[in-house]
Design an enzyme around this catalytic site. Structure first.
Site, PDB file in Angstrom:
ATOM      1  N   ASP A  47       0.838  -1.193   0.000  1.00 41.85           N
ATOM      2  CA  ASP A  47       0.000   0.000   0.000  1.00 41.85           C
ATOM      3  C   ASP A  47       0.880   1.251   0.000  1.00 41.85           C
ATOM      4  O   ASP A  47       2.024   1.212   0.473  1.00 41.85           O
ATOM      5  CB  ASP A  47      -0.895   0.026   1.236  1.00 41.85           C
ATOM      6  CG  ASP A  47      -1.994  -1.032   1.189  1.00 41.85           C
ATOM      7  OD1 ASP A  47      -2.330  -1.475   0.077  1.00 41.85           O
ATOM      8  OD2 ASP A  47      -2.500  -1.397   2.267  1.00 41.85           O
ATOM      9  N   TYR A  75       5.809  -9.316   7.844  1.00 49.50           N
ATOM     10  CA  TYR A  75       5.387  -7.933   8.040  1.00 49.50           C
ATOM     11  C   TYR A  75       5.449  -7.580   9.523  1.00 49.50           C
ATOM     12  O   TYR A  75       4.970  -8.338  10.374  1.00 49.50           O
ATOM     13  CB  TYR A  75       3.939  -7.736   7.566  1.00 49.50           C
ATOM     14  CG  TYR A  75       3.708  -8.048   6.119  1.00 49.50           C
ATOM     15  CD1 TYR A  75       3.820  -7.056   5.145  1.00 49.50           C
ATOM     16  CD2 TYR A  75       3.368  -9.339   5.710  1.00 49.50           C
ATOM     17  CE1 TYR A  75       3.596  -7.343   3.811  1.00 49.50           C
ATOM     18  CE2 TYR A  75       3.147  -9.637   4.378  1.00 49.50           C
ATOM     19  CZ  TYR A  75       3.266  -8.638   3.426  1.00 49.50           C
ATOM     20  OH  TYR A  75       3.057  -8.927   2.103  1.00 49.50           O
ATOM     21  N   ASP A  89      -7.105   1.271   7.971  1.00 49.36           N
ATOM     22  CA  ASP A  89      -5.825   1.882   8.305  1.00 49.36           C
ATOM     23  C   ASP A  89      -6.068   3.320   8.748  1.00 49.36           C
ATOM     24  O   ASP A  89      -7.218   3.778   8.837  1.00 49.36           O
ATOM     25  CB  ASP A  89      -4.828   1.804   7.143  1.00 49.36           C
ATOM     26  CG  ASP A  89      -5.290   2.561   5.899  1.00 49.36           C
ATOM     27  OD1 ASP A  89      -6.208   3.404   5.998  1.00 49.36           O
ATOM     28  OD2 ASP A  89      -4.741   2.315   4.817  1.00 49.36           O
ATOM     29  N   ARG A 181      -4.102  -5.281   6.951  1.00 47.65           N
ATOM     30  CA  ARG A 181      -5.199  -4.440   7.425  1.00 47.65           C
ATOM     31  C   ARG A 181      -6.395  -5.279   7.871  1.00 47.65           C
ATOM     32  O   ARG A 181      -7.084  -4.941   8.835  1.00 47.65           O
ATOM     33  CB  ARG A 181      -5.628  -3.469   6.322  1.00 47.65           C
ATOM     34  CG  ARG A 181      -4.638  -2.330   6.079  1.00 47.65           C
ATOM     35  CD  ARG A 181      -5.129  -1.396   4.999  1.00 47.65           C
ATOM     36  NE  ARG A 181      -5.083  -2.002   3.678  1.00 47.65           N
ATOM     37  CZ  ARG A 181      -6.000  -1.824   2.728  1.00 47.65           C
ATOM     38  NH1 ARG A 181      -7.070  -1.087   2.973  1.00 47.65           N
ATOM     39  NH2 ARG A 181      -5.862  -2.385   1.538  1.00 47.65           N
TER      40      ARG A 181
END
Length: 301
Positions: A47, A75, A89, A181
């Site tokens: 993103d 991540y 987010d 997310r």
């Protein structure tokens, strides 16, 4: 007559430490320009607000992208507890809040439900296609977006630190198609407090690690120079998770023509995806069958 693509026939991988802001496509375009390359692609979108590892393939290395895309990725991310947003987010509008704050023990107890083979519903603001349209396009137009849950393999999900009552830092290692997310959203719901991602950083993907990464500033500074070419990792790096099968001279010639070619026996199993090499260079990727590789992708010599 089709127009020929401008640029150099240069192949290899460049690992970029993507900054927050630009899209993954914008970073790929910058790298392609910097190398004056004919062809470029990346192995897994980040993103715009996300940072970290973006593996970019040039030239013939683009044929190895699927093998990196399918590999595990890691991540590190921070969840804001106590609020959900329409984008899952920090960029989105707050849709719900809660005064509830889970303890560290409650967070750890909730994590196993999000590991292994799970079903995950991607965020409404995502690139998932719904009847030919991107979900984020529909969501931005105010339409109600309904996305079916998809299978996801999560190898591990761990609490790294509790920064304060409102924020928790976690690490996830997962397979292809995972949305951090969505993990933050669903974990917040499971804990009864809501949640969304505020920071996200990819630390490794398949054979690539942030230790190998260069910054986008470095790419721009070294653009169109031999110094930038020296930062390229070999095409073969993208095949590191597959068995390597040395080919005979005759086998390599047949493989380069798209035909099954003889390879020297290795620990590859019958029907397994593998790659053939000759004199240290990748020749083809394909399926191993009884002493031969049946190619699905052939690399230019």
């Amino acid at each position: 007559m089709a127009r020929r693509k401008k640029g150099r026939d240069i192949s290899g991988w460049l690992v970029v430490d993507k900054p927050a802001g630009p899209t993954s496509t914008a970073v790929v375009n910058k790298v392609r320009w910097a190398f004056d390359a004919k062809k470029a692609g990346h192995a897994g979108t980040l993103d715009p607000d996300a940072t970290g590892l973006l593996a970019i393939a040039l030239g013939e290395a683009t044929k190895t992208v699927p093998f990196v895309t399918d590999a595990l990725k890691a991540y590190d991310f921070t969840i804001r507890l106590g609020a959900s947003t329409n984008t899952d987010d920090a960029e989105g509008e707050v849709t719900a809040t809660s005064d509830t704050r889970p303890t560290d023990e409650e967070i750890r107890a909730a994590l196993p439900a999000f590991t292994g083979d799970i079903l995950q519903t991607p965020p409404a603001f995502s690139a998932v296609k719904i009847e030919g349209e991107r979900a984020y396009t529909l969501a931005r137009a105010g339409e109600t977006v309904e996305i079916e849950a998809r299978p996801l393999y999560v190898e591990s999900l761990d609490l790294l630190a509790r920064l304060d009552p409102d924020h928790a830092q976690l690490r996830m290692v997962c397979g292809k198609g995972g949305y951090v997310r969505a993990i933050a959203r669903d974990l917040g719901e499971a804990l009864g407090c809501f949640g969304h991602v505020v920071t996200l950083r990819r630390t490794w993907a398949g054979p690539f690690d942030l230790d190998d990464a260069v910054t986008l500033d470095d790419v721009e500074r070294l653009a169109r120079t031999p110094e930038l070419d020296e930062l390229l990792l070999p095409l073969e790096t993208g095949l590191a998770d597959l068995p390597e099968l040395p080919a005979t001279a005759e086998g390599a010639a047949r493989l380069r023509n798209g035909n099954p070619g003889m390879v020297i026996a290795s620990d590859a199993e019958y029907g397994e995806m593998a790659w053939a090499s000759y004199q240290g260079e990748a020749v083809a990727v394909g399926t191993y069958r009884a002493g031969e590789l049946h190619p699905t992708r052939v690399f230019a010599s």
